[in-house]
Scaffold this active site. Structure first.
Site, PDB file in Angstrom:
ATOM      1  N   TYR A  55      27.015  30.471  51.378  1.00 36.12           N
ATOM      2  CA  TYR A  55      27.143  29.387  50.197  1.00 36.12           C
ATOM      3  C   TYR A  55      26.595  28.392  50.795  1.00 36.12           C
ATOM      4  O   TYR A  55      26.882  27.641  51.914  1.00 36.12           O
ATOM      5  CB  TYR A  55      28.505  29.218  49.866  1.00 36.12           C
ATOM      6  N   SER A 153      33.873  43.115  49.685  1.00 38.06           N
ATOM      7  CA  SER A 153      33.614  42.300  48.378  1.00 38.06           C
ATOM      8  C   SER A 153      32.704  43.178  47.633  1.00 38.06           C
ATOM      9  O   SER A 153      31.630  43.752  48.452  1.00 38.06           O
ATOM     10  CB  SER A 153      33.112  41.034  48.479  1.00 38.06           C
ATOM     11  N   GLN A 178      37.008  41.925  46.896  1.00 39.66           N
ATOM     12  CA  GLN A 178      36.392  40.898  45.935  1.00 39.66           C
ATOM     13  C   GLN A 178      35.428  41.010  44.897  1.00 39.66           C
ATOM     14  O   GLN A 178      34.292  40.916  45.262  1.00 39.66           O
ATOM     15  CB  GLN A 178      36.186  39.404  46.721  1.00 39.66           C
ATOM     16  N   SER A 207      34.558  34.963  39.197  1.00 47.65           N
ATOM     17  CA  SER A 207      34.145  34.977  37.861  1.00 47.65           C
ATOM     18  C   SER A 207      35.066  35.385  36.533  1.00 47.65           C
ATOM     19  O   SER A 207      34.791  36.086  35.698  1.00 47.65           O
ATOM     20  CB  SER A 207      32.972  35.542  37.573  1.00 47.65           C
ATOM     21  N   ARG A 229      26.182  25.542  33.016  1.00 49.60           N
ATOM     22  CA  ARG A 229      25.849  26.389  33.997  1.00 49.60           C
ATOM     23  C   ARG A 229      24.582  27.176  33.488  1.00 49.60           C
ATOM     24  O   ARG A 229      23.661  27.521  34.424  1.00 49.60           O
ATOM     25  CB  ARG A 229      26.855  27.415  34.371  1.00 49.60           C
ATOM     26  N   GLN A 292      39.519  19.653  36.093  1.00 48.53           N
ATOM     27  CA  GLN A 292      38.955  21.085  35.442  1.00 48.53           C
ATOM     28  C   GLN A 292      40.228  21.980  36.217  1.00 48.53           C
ATOM     29  O   GLN A 292      40.595  23.049  35.595  1.00 48.53           O
ATOM     30  CB  GLN A 292      37.726  21.550  35.951  1.00 48.53           C
TER      31      GLN A 292
END
Length: 338
Positions: A55, A153, A178, A207, A229, A292
């Site tokens: 990331y 994942s 994941q 998500s 986005r 948020q």
């Protein structure tokens, strides 16, 4: 406040709303805002944080460490991942070889400024490395105390079964997977979820709002809002495109009265929906602003009655993706190198 669930067949509890920093930290938001959002997560009772070395090309781990500095380590659950290349993308800079896994854990621990991570995850399945090599490396990392538990994942049901068998043989626990999961992306329901439930593996789903589409802010026949986005390549625009068609967007609009009747916002309805699945231990949520998170955490502990679940299925069933083969497409058949 957020409630907790056990992760897999273990005594390890995680907050069912877990904070993830995939496309926010060191990318979409400035560091000060990222730190403020993590502090808000802590204030709201979120103690579980998910990141990955890839990331923002390692920078997201650094920002998370800065945000958690001074917190009681024993009161946090910190997850990270290994697989994708960082740095120069040399021949051993990707995948799940023993070398890359050990390089990965040492780099992550340094960037996160911790002695161990609670959960270390194989970010994808590596078709080029023998699974025995991968699982032996994970076993050694657990024995050395660098990770307490191991997860994966986007593995298929067959890959989970093989990995679980090796983990058991090697004396450690494979407790989580994941995958992407939402009311619009249900590909894990046919095979991954029943296999995981059998093996004692939980899902930590990413998500849950289908990249924001289930918020209802994208309207059929209209351009995406500026700054959303769908218009921001740095914010994962590629991933949202599969949902950006009028059939899907029109179906999502049918959820508005369902959410209102349930006393929930659209994002809360989406997150609560994934948490109704008993095999889901946590829903990953990100945020670019603290407020948020205040909305998202209100989905924790919500029980949707059967009529609401039926109404959601009626609205989204015709447009939801359910093909189990989509999971296999998530892992590259060959490593990406320089």
């Amino acid at each position: 406040m957020v409630t907790y669930r056990y992760l897999g067949n273990s005594g390890f509890k995680v907050s069912e709303i877990t904070y993830g920093n995939w496309i926010t930290h060191a990318s979409q938001v400035e560091n000060d805002a990222a730190v403020a959002t993590v502090h808000k997560a802590l204030d709201l009772g979120i103690t579980t944080f998910d990141t990955a070395d890839v990331y923002a090309n390692t920078a997201a781990e650094v920002v998370l460490a800065q945000a958690l500095k001074g917190q009681r380590r024993e009161g946090l659950e910190i997850f990270t991942k290994v697989y994708f290349p960082i740095g120069p993308k040399g021949p051993n800079d990707t995948g799940l070889s023993r070398k890359h896994i050990f390089d990965g854990i040492h780099g992550s621990l340094k960037r996160l400024d911790v002695d161990y991570v609670d959960l270390y995850q194989a970010h994808r399945y590596d078709y080029e490395t023998p699974l025995e090599e991968t699982m032996q490396a994970f076993a050694d990392i657990v024995r050395q105390g660098k990770a307490l538990y191991i997860g994966v994942s986007e593995w298929t049901a067959e890959q989970l079964r093989a990995g679980h068998a090796l983990a058991t043989e090697l004396g450690f626990q494979l407790i989580s997977n994941q995958p992407q999961y939402s009311a619009l992306w249900r590909v894990i329901e046919g095979a991954v979820v029943p296999t995981s439930a059998e093996l004692g593996i939980s899902q930590i789903v990413w998500s849950p709002m289908a990249q924001g589409v289930l918020s209802g802010k994208y309207l059929p026949g209209q351009p995406a809002p500026a700054g959303s986005r769908a218009t921001d390549e740095k914010a994962g625009a590629f991933f949202i495109q599969r949902f950006m068609n009028d059939d899907v967007l029109a179906a999502v609009q049918q959820l508005k009265p369902i959410a209102a009747e349930a006393g929930l916002t659209m994002p809360q309805l989406a997150i609560a929906w994934v948490l109704q699945n008993p095999n889901v231990a946590a829903a990953l949520v990100g945020a670019s602003r603290p407020e948020q998170l205040e909305d998202s955490v209100k989905a924790s502990g919500v029980v949707l009655d059967a009529d609401v679940m039926t109404a959601i299925d009626a609205a989204l069933g015709p447009v939801a993706e359910t093909d189990p083969a989509k999971t296999e497409e998530s892992s590259p058949r060959a490593r990406v190198t320089g």
